[in-house]
Design an enzyme around this catalytic site. Structure first.
Site, mmCIF file in Angstrom:
data_model
loop_
_atom_site.group_PDB
_atom_site.id
_atom_site.type_symbol
_atom_site.label_atom_id
_atom_site.label_comp_id
_atom_site.label_asym_id
_atom_site.label_seq_id
_atom_site.Cartn_x
_atom_site.Cartn_y
_atom_site.Cartn_z
ATOM 1 N N PRO A 2 -26.063 -71.611 -4.998
ATOM 2 C CA PRO A 2 -27.355 -71.859 -5.653
ATOM 3 C C PRO A 2 -28.456 -72.125 -4.627
ATOM 4 C CG PRO A 2 -25.599 -73.076 -6.742
ATOM 5 C CD PRO A 2 -25.009 -72.497 -5.487
ATOM 6 N N GLU A 3 -29.654 -71.642 -4.923
ATOM 7 C CA GLU A 3 -30.772 -71.807 -3.997
ATOM 8 C C GLU A 3 -31.636 -72.979 -4.432
ATOM 9 O OE1 GLU A 3 -32.462 -68.215 -2.603
ATOM 10 O OE2 GLU A 3 -30.653 -67.055 -3.005
ATOM 11 N N LYS A 51 -30.955 -77.734 -0.625
ATOM 12 C CA LYS A 51 -29.838 -77.517 -1.541
ATOM 13 C C LYS A 51 -28.999 -78.784 -1.749
ATOM 14 C CE LYS A 51 -29.737 -72.718 -0.011
ATOM 15 N NZ LYS A 51 -28.929 -71.593 0.514
ATOM 16 N N ARG A 253 -24.558 -62.893 6.237
ATOM 17 C CA ARG A 253 -25.163 -62.920 4.913
ATOM 18 C C ARG A 253 -25.832 -61.567 4.689
ATOM 19 N NH1 ARG A 253 -26.502 -68.339 3.951
ATOM 20 N NH2 ARG A 253 -27.044 -67.768 1.804
#
Length: 270
Positions: A2-3, A51, A253
């Protein structure tokens, strides 16, 4: 993972259920806190930094503690009516906070720890300025300075580094770079107006918090410009979207960009 916007929405959900209320019972299902009982403590609020979730509590004796949690890849916090059957297996629960009428349950949390609120800096102090925080002029200056410190570093890699600026993940790096018109694989030193890029990213995150999901195109049916759209046509120009890897081997990523709308080498200023 989750960002920043999703973590902020999680904090807001916890605030609505727990903020200002007294804990009737707690259940910590991690070894280091297995015997901890915070019943009687008042939940002040749940703050975020990037986060990270910081649930601040005041004990009956006035001591202030912070429950520090991180969702990592698979974690979530659910708020349920008291006594409601959990939608996830009980063995995945790591924390249960009970107030009158509601349970807040943290499932598969990647990190759970308790510390004095005065010591929060020991767990988030290494992070860059929070794009969803107060974001003062000093914060912006620090973020720009950290972002541009290594001129040869790919832009997307630098933006994903939480010690540079906190809150961005792969969605917002890809979408933010598209909106700014620069490829995420461009060296930072070649990026025009990085300050404006950060301001745009902050606005996108704030908008996503309000809307409840990322919608960078303005169209909920087709909400993103490039994220996870490799080999598809760019919504703006029709060019095929590319995907590539950022980061060191073993920690890569994936990022996405339109080679026409986001040239790796920016045009000369005129």
């Amino acid at each position: 993972m989750p960002e920043g916007d999703a973590v902020r929405r999680t904090a807001d959900r916890l605030d609505r259920a727990l903020g200002g209320r007294t804990l009737l019972a707690t259940d910590f299902r991690v070894p280091q806190l297995a015997t901890t009982n915070l019943a009687g403590a008042t939940v002040e609020r749940t703050a975020t930094h990037g986060k990270h979730l910081l649930t601040r509590l005041e004990q009956p004796d006035g001591r202030r503690l912070t429950l520090h949690t991180h969702l990592k890849m698979e974690g979530s916090w659910l708020v349920l009516p008291a006594g409601r059957r959990w939608p996830k297996p009980a063995h995945e629960a790591r924390v249960v906070l009970r107030v009158e009428g509601a349970d807040a349950v943290g499932f598969t949390l990647g990190l759970v720890e308790l510390l004095p609120t005065a010591d929060e800096h020991t767990v988030v102090g290494h992070l860059g300025p929070d794009l969803l925080g107060a974001w003062t002029a000093d914060d912006e200056d620090v973020a720009v300075r950290r972002l541009t410190a290594d001129r040869d570093r790919p832009l997307g890699e630098a933006l994903l580094d939480q010690t540079v600026v906190a809150g961005l993940g792969t969605i917002w790096v890809a979408e933010g770079c598209f909106v700014h018109g620069v490829s995420p694989v461009t060296p930072v030193g070649e990026v025009q107006d990085p300050r404006r890029l950060l301001r745009r990213a902050r606005l996108m995150l704030q908008t996503a918090v309000r809307q409840g999901r990322p919608v960078t195109t303005g169209d909920r049916r087709e909400p993103v410009w490039v994220y996870r759209r490799q080999r598809q046509a760019c919504r703006r120009c029709g060019t095929t979207i590319l995907a590539g890897q950022l980061g060191a081997p073993g920690r890569e990523r994936t990022t996405y960009w339109c080679p026409a709308c986001q040239p790796t080498t920016p045009p000369e200023s005129t």
